[in-house]
Design a protein around this motif. Structure first.
Motif, PDB file in Angstrom:
ATOM      1  N   ARG A 248      38.737  57.661  37.416  1.00  0.00           N
ATOM      2  CA  ARG A 248      38.083  56.618  37.424  1.00  0.00           C
ATOM      3  C   ARG A 248      38.501  55.851  36.116  1.00  0.00           C
ATOM      4  O   ARG A 248      39.157  56.712  35.385  1.00  0.00           O
ATOM      5  CB  ARG A 248      36.675  56.808  37.464  1.00  0.00           C
ATOM      6  CG  ARG A 248      36.051  57.515  36.641  1.00  0.00           C
ATOM      7  CD  ARG A 248      34.523  57.697  36.863  1.00  0.00           C
ATOM      8  NE  ARG A 248      33.973  58.664  35.951  1.00  0.00           N
ATOM      9  CZ  ARG A 248      33.366  58.447  34.923  1.00  0.00           C
ATOM     10  NH1 ARG A 248      33.465  57.342  34.438  1.00  0.00           N
ATOM     11  NH2 ARG A 248      32.805  59.381  33.919  1.00  0.00           N
ATOM     12  N   ILE A 249      38.387  54.596  35.992  1.00  0.00           N
ATOM     13  CA  ILE A 249      38.590  54.070  34.787  1.00  0.00           C
ATOM     14  C   ILE A 249      37.666  54.353  33.603  1.00  0.00           C
ATOM     15  O   ILE A 249      36.479  54.124  34.035  1.00  0.00           O
ATOM     16  CB  ILE A 249      38.664  52.312  34.853  1.00  0.00           C
ATOM     17  CG1 ILE A 249      39.803  52.112  35.949  1.00  0.00           C
ATOM     18  CG2 ILE A 249      38.882  51.517  33.515  1.00  0.00           C
ATOM     19  CD1 ILE A 249      39.658  50.616  36.345  1.00  0.00           C
ATOM     20  N   PRO A 250      38.049  54.593  32.734  1.00  0.00           N
ATOM     21  CA  PRO A 250      37.187  55.322  31.407  1.00  0.00           C
ATOM     22  C   PRO A 250      36.395  54.322  30.635  1.00  0.00           C
ATOM     23  O   PRO A 250      36.928  53.106  30.546  1.00  0.00           O
ATOM     24  CB  PRO A 250      37.922  56.133  30.602  1.00  0.00           C
ATOM     25  CG  PRO A 250      39.138  55.492  30.807  1.00  0.00           C
ATOM     26  CD  PRO A 250      39.363  55.107  31.822  1.00  0.00           C
ATOM     27  N   ARG A 251      35.242  54.510  30.642  1.00  0.00           N
ATOM     28  CA  ARG A 251      34.484  53.637  29.484  1.00  0.00           C
ATOM     29  C   ARG A 251      34.381  54.068  28.214  1.00  0.00           C
ATOM     30  O   ARG A 251      34.011  54.990  27.771  1.00  0.00           O
ATOM     31  CB  ARG A 251      33.125  53.327  30.067  1.00  0.00           C
ATOM     32  CG  ARG A 251      32.938  52.743  31.578  1.00  0.00           C
ATOM     33  CD  ARG A 251      31.535  52.874  31.966  1.00  0.00           C
ATOM     34  NE  ARG A 251      31.053  54.268  31.711  1.00  0.00           N
ATOM     35  CZ  ARG A 251      29.688  54.525  31.914  1.00  0.00           C
ATOM     36  NH1 ARG A 251      28.805  53.453  31.947  1.00  0.00           N
ATOM     37  NH2 ARG A 251      29.310  55.695  31.764  1.00  0.00           N
ATOM     38  N   VAL A 252      35.209  53.545  27.417  1.00  0.00           N
ATOM     39  CA  VAL A 252      35.543  53.864  25.860  1.00  0.00           C
ATOM     40  C   VAL A 252      34.811  53.080  24.726  1.00  0.00           C
ATOM     41  O   VAL A 252      34.779  52.102  24.733  1.00  0.00           O
ATOM     42  CB  VAL A 252      37.011  53.810  25.581  1.00  0.00           C
ATOM     43  CG1 VAL A 252      37.324  54.707  24.373  1.00  0.00           C
ATOM     44  CG2 VAL A 252      37.759  54.449  26.648  1.00  0.00           C
ATOM     45  N   GLY A 253      34.141  54.053  24.154  1.00  0.00           N
ATOM     46  CA  GLY A 253      33.646  53.404  23.002  1.00  0.00           C
ATOM     47  C   GLY A 253      34.366  53.734  21.538  1.00  0.00           C
ATOM     48  O   GLY A 253      35.032  54.966  21.323  1.00  0.00           O
TER      49      GLY A 253
ATOM     50  N   PRO B 164      33.046  48.364  27.032  1.00  0.00           N
ATOM     51  CA  PRO B 164      32.040  47.560  27.176  1.00  0.00           C
ATOM     52  C   PRO B 164      31.261  47.359  25.999  1.00  0.00           C
ATOM     53  O   PRO B 164      30.430  46.359  26.076  1.00  0.00           O
ATOM     54  CB  PRO B 164      31.143  48.536  28.071  1.00  0.00           C
ATOM     55  CG  PRO B 164      31.437  49.878  27.633  1.00  0.00           C
ATOM     56  CD  PRO B 164      33.010  49.929  27.432  1.00  0.00           C
ATOM     57  N   GLY B 165      31.505  48.010  24.584  1.00  0.00           N
ATOM     58  CA  GLY B 165      30.851  47.723  23.487  1.00  0.00           C
ATOM     59  C   GLY B 165      29.217  48.295  23.675  1.00  0.00           C
ATOM     60  O   GLY B 165      29.058  48.783  24.929  1.00  0.00           O
TER      61      GLY B 165
ATOM     62  N   ALA C 208      24.908  57.632  24.030  1.00  0.00           N
ATOM     63  CA  ALA C 208      24.960  56.222  24.464  1.00  0.00           C
ATOM     64  C   ALA C 208      25.626  56.262  26.171  1.00  0.00           C
ATOM     65  O   ALA C 208      26.609  56.776  26.106  1.00  0.00           O
ATOM     66  CB  ALA C 208      25.435  55.151  24.088  1.00  0.00           C
ATOM     67  N   PRO C 209      24.654  56.099  27.066  1.00  0.00           N
ATOM     68  CA  PRO C 209      25.213  56.362  28.657  1.00  0.00           C
ATOM     69  C   PRO C 209      26.226  55.405  29.065  1.00  0.00           C
ATOM     70  O   PRO C 209      26.853  55.481  30.066  1.00  0.00           O
ATOM     71  CB  PRO C 209      23.723  56.072  29.436  1.00  0.00           C
ATOM     72  CG  PRO C 209      22.928  55.222  28.329  1.00  0.00           C
ATOM     73  CD  PRO C 209      23.114  55.490  27.039  1.00  0.00           C
ATOM     74  N   GLU C 210      26.390  54.079  27.934  1.00  0.00           N
ATOM     75  CA  GLU C 210      27.523  53.276  28.606  1.00  0.00           C
ATOM     76  C   GLU C 210      28.778  53.916  28.148  1.00  0.00           C
ATOM     77  O   GLU C 210      29.971  53.178  28.298  1.00  0.00           O
ATOM     78  CB  GLU C 210      27.230  51.899  27.711  1.00  0.00           C
ATOM     79  CG  GLU C 210      27.380  51.890  26.381  1.00  0.00           C
ATOM     80  CD  GLU C 210      26.217  52.267  25.695  1.00  0.00           C
ATOM     81  OE1 GLU C 210      25.472  51.553  24.706  1.00  0.00           O
ATOM     82  OE2 GLU C 210      25.040  52.857  26.334  1.00  0.00           O
ATOM     83  N   PHE C 211      28.942  54.876  27.562  1.00  0.00           N
ATOM     84  CA  PHE C 211      30.409  55.238  27.128  1.00  0.00           C
ATOM     85  C   PHE C 211      30.596  56.743  27.951  1.00  0.00           C
ATOM     86  O   PHE C 211      29.860  57.518  27.819  1.00  0.00           O
ATOM     87  CB  PHE C 211      30.369  55.475  25.605  1.00  0.00           C
ATOM     88  CG  PHE C 211      30.201  54.256  24.776  1.00  0.00           C
ATOM     89  CD1 PHE C 211      31.177  53.079  25.042  1.00  0.00           C
ATOM     90  CD2 PHE C 211      29.207  54.231  23.659  1.00  0.00           C
ATOM     91  CE1 PHE C 211      30.794  51.945  24.443  1.00  0.00           C
ATOM     92  CE2 PHE C 211      29.032  53.178  23.193  1.00  0.00           C
ATOM     93  CZ  PHE C 211      29.892  51.931  23.422  1.00  0.00           C
TER      94      PHE C 211
END
Length: 693
Positions: free
Chosen positions: A307-312, A336-337, A381-384
């Protein structure tokens, strides 16, 4: 511990060096020099009929006269004498022979004959061959330097957990020395050469069970022996040992041998890319990332991939942080910030930021408590999915203090990498020694993250062993439609018409396309074999005369029939094809359709067959079809029917009738949502030994 050939390959108790030289510095003198420099404790037998001694070592005239059967023989002679040595080794049942000589490929004079001689010698024997054209093996942790690669004179090479397998002999030296500089150690490095017997996949499959190996780095020139590669990949995935690969681009010359657009579109590096991703192998495109990302690969489990990674991104330097953000965005990562909750938690420790892609700590981040506190929050943080820490100039001048909060935060469990902005070798080394992947460039960092998350879980059956099928038998368009109908691909209404007996009215609803019907021509429009927009019998007759006057000049036999087909008016065009790649096996391709398909190269490729869910994913990967998903209020095309057609065409890989070498529908017309798809041109090629229906 792995048994069989593997122990003899990388942990032999005795070795023979055939062709060993007494002249220091010569290529054939290096293996003995390296073994002595490293203090290897096994038994070494130099073999050379022109020497009696090399230094204080006795030299034997031949393998036949050795006092025992060595575990591993390194053959450093020229080509034809090398075959004779292999024969001696087979006769004495030597477990592993490494052959350095080249001259065994088809392009070399006499290469095919030499290869056949080697295969005949090995057939039925217990001897396994590494090479030809192999520069040997180095098991660094065990001090075994059974290689002529000059890089292994480096005394700083260290043992570790990375197993390197390379189809390029020079690459093992490049990786070894770069790894030494990076502070990365190796379990073993193997130059596989031409893989006449032992394939890269088979060697790595044996290494999977070695407790000293925790990850793999592959340097690939091709994806030959795909079934062995698949077996290895499945075993490595089951044991949680990640695989990264750097592959040189495949020549597009082979695409010219294919009859269809599918061959031209998927005959290049796209096939290898699809195979590696389907096998859960992370492909990187920067050489440095092959080693720099090994620790990150272990932190990113296979369940997190595909999948496309969500990076912090968290940085002490705005410019350095912006560099990695830019590289990640270009490669397609999500940035996503921080969420409102994460922003609130950061503010509680004095870090004030907004929802932008970069969390810039400024100079305050050089303080341990600021960097450590911020990393702890961001990593939880769950968004990353993964976090990149970006230290600035302090990494060069105070590496210990800079590294400490990153190393301690890495224990949180979420994948963490570091892009170190300045030239800071000590900081890079300290991070890697503590298990954090540290990158010298933002490009390699982004490359590694995208490659690792781009792996797909191994769910399909492994590729089958492939054999060349030759030019094959081309079916005409009507016969191609018949075969495609059997797997569920519909075609627009058509009729086959004899040129000498034209009907008094159109045989199907008009307007129609009138097309040459021949099994000699793959692309009819290229030779004037297609006339569009015919609306009556007079137009049909004119079209037939035009086709006869133009296409008839190209054919060996004057055309006897045409195919008359209702023209379909849809919302878009697709190309769906299946072909058997000589290396990877059957593949399925989806692309934007039409005569310019090769020009746009907007495509998605998978190993065939695929299930419906995978076919839907392929549809989403082709940019042209996004406009048919209701983009800005436009009519929606039947993308679900397109996915079903992709799935159907892919199943030709296992068609129970004649062996399908290549099949293509181009174009496949996409009708409005709920109305399906229809083929308005098709090409099928069967294996030569098969008979067309």
């Amino acid at each position: 511990m792995s048994g069989g050939f593997y122990d003899a390959l990388v942990r032999p108790r005795s070795v023979a060096l055939v062709g060993a030289s007494a002249t220091p510095g010569r290529t054939t003198a290096r293996p003995l020099e390296f073994l002595e420099q490293r203090g290897w404790t096994g038994t070494v037998y130099p073999v050379n009929p022109t020497h009696e001694r090399i230094g204080n070592r006795q030299v034997w005239p031949s393998v036949e006269q050795l006092p025992e059967v060595p575990d591993h023989v390194l053959v450093m002679t020229t080509t034809d004498p090398g075959i004779d040595v292999v024969a001696q080794c087979v006769a004495r049942k030597v477990p592993v022979v490494t052959l350095m000589a080249d001259g065994f490929v088809d392009s070399a004079e006499g290469g095919a004959g030499r290869r056949r001689r080697l295969l005949d010698l090995l057939e039925g024997s217990s001897t396994r061959l590494l090479g030809p054209s192999s520069l040997g093996v180095a098991a660094v942790g065990d001090d075994l330097m059974l290689t002529a690669n000059a890089a292994f004179a480096d005394p700083e090479l260290r043992g570790g957990g990375v197993f390197v397998a390379s189809q390029s002999g020079s690459a093992i030296g490049a990786l070894a020395t770069r790894g030494s500089e990076m502070g990365i150690g190796f379990a073993a490095l193997v130059s596989t050469g031409n893989e006449l017997d032992l394939s890269l996949g088979e060697i790595c499959r044996a290494a999977v069970d070695d407790p000293q190996v925790w990850s793999f780095a592959l340097f690939l020139e091709n994806v030959a022996a795909a079934a062995d590669l698949a077996d290895f990949a499945a075993a490595a995935a089951a044991r949680g040992k990640p695989i990264l690969a750097y592959k040189l681009g495949r020549s597009e010359a082979g695409a010219g041998l294919a009859l269809s657009h599918t061959g031209a579109l998927a005959g290049d590096d796209a096939v290898a890319d699809a195979l590696l991703a389907d096998l859960g192998i992370a492909r990187v495109h920067t050489f440095e990332a092959l080693l720099e990302s090994q620790q990150l690969a272990c932190a990113i489990g296979s369940t997190d991939s595909g999948r496309i990674p969500r990076v912090g991104v968290l940085s002490t330097t705005g410019g350095g942080g912006a560099m990695i953000v830019d590289c990640l965005a270009v490669r397609g990562a999500e940035l996503p910030g921080p969420s409102p909750e994460t922003i609130r938690r950061l503010a509680e420790i004095g870090v004030y930021t907004g929802p932008s892609a970069l969390i810039d700590l400024t100079l305050a981040g050089t303080r341990y408590e600021v960097m450590k506190g911020a990393l702890d929050i961001v990593l939880s943080a769950p968004e990353f999915d993964v976090v990149v820490a970006v230290p600035g100039s302090s990494a060069r001048f105070r590496p210990d203090l800079t590294v400490k909060p990153i190393v301690e935060a890495a224990e949180a469990g979420k994948p963490l990498a570091a892009f170190v902005v300045p030239a800071a070798p000590d900081a890079l080394r300290l991070l890697r020694e503590h298990g954090v992947s540290a990158f010298r460039t933002p490009e390699s960092c982004a490359d590694a993250i995208i490659g690792l998350f781009g792996r797909r879980s191994i769910t399909a059956a492994p590729p089958r062993t492939t054999t060349p099928v030759g030019a094959g038998v081309l079916l005409d368009e009507a016969s191609s439609y018949d075969l495609l109908r059997q797997v569920g691909v519909p075609a627009a209404d058509f009729a086959v018409v004899d040129i000498d007996d034209l009907p008094s009215r159109l045989p199907v609803a008009g307007p129609v396309a009138v097309k040459l019907l021949s099994d000699e021509v793959a692309h009819k429009s290229d030779i004037g074999g297609v006339v569009l927009g015919v609306s009556d019998a007079a137009g049909l007759r004119a079209a037939v005369e035009s086709i006869g006057a133009t296409a008839g000049k190209v054919l060996r036999v004057p055309p006897k029939q045409v195919l008359v087909q209702t023209m379909a008016d849809g919302l878009g065009e697709a190309l769906v094809g299946m072909r058997r790649d000589d290396q990877a096996g059957p593949i399925v391709l989806l692309a934007a359709g039409g005569v310019l398909a090769e020009l746009y190269r907007d495509r998605s490729v998978r190993i065939a067959p695929v299930d419906l869910e995978t076919a839907r994913t392929m549809v989403s990967e082709v940019v042209a079809f996004r406009a048919l998903a209701g983009y800005r209020g436009r009519p929606r095309g039947d993308l679900e029917a397109l996915a079903r057609a992709v799935c159907a065409v892919s199943k030709l890989a296992d068609f129970p009738g004649p062996v399908v070498v290549e099949a293509e529908v181009n174009p496949l017309i996409l009708l409005p949502e709920g109305h399906g798809v229809v083929a308005v041109d098709a090409l099928v090629r069967l294996a030569s030994e098969s008979s067309a229906r």
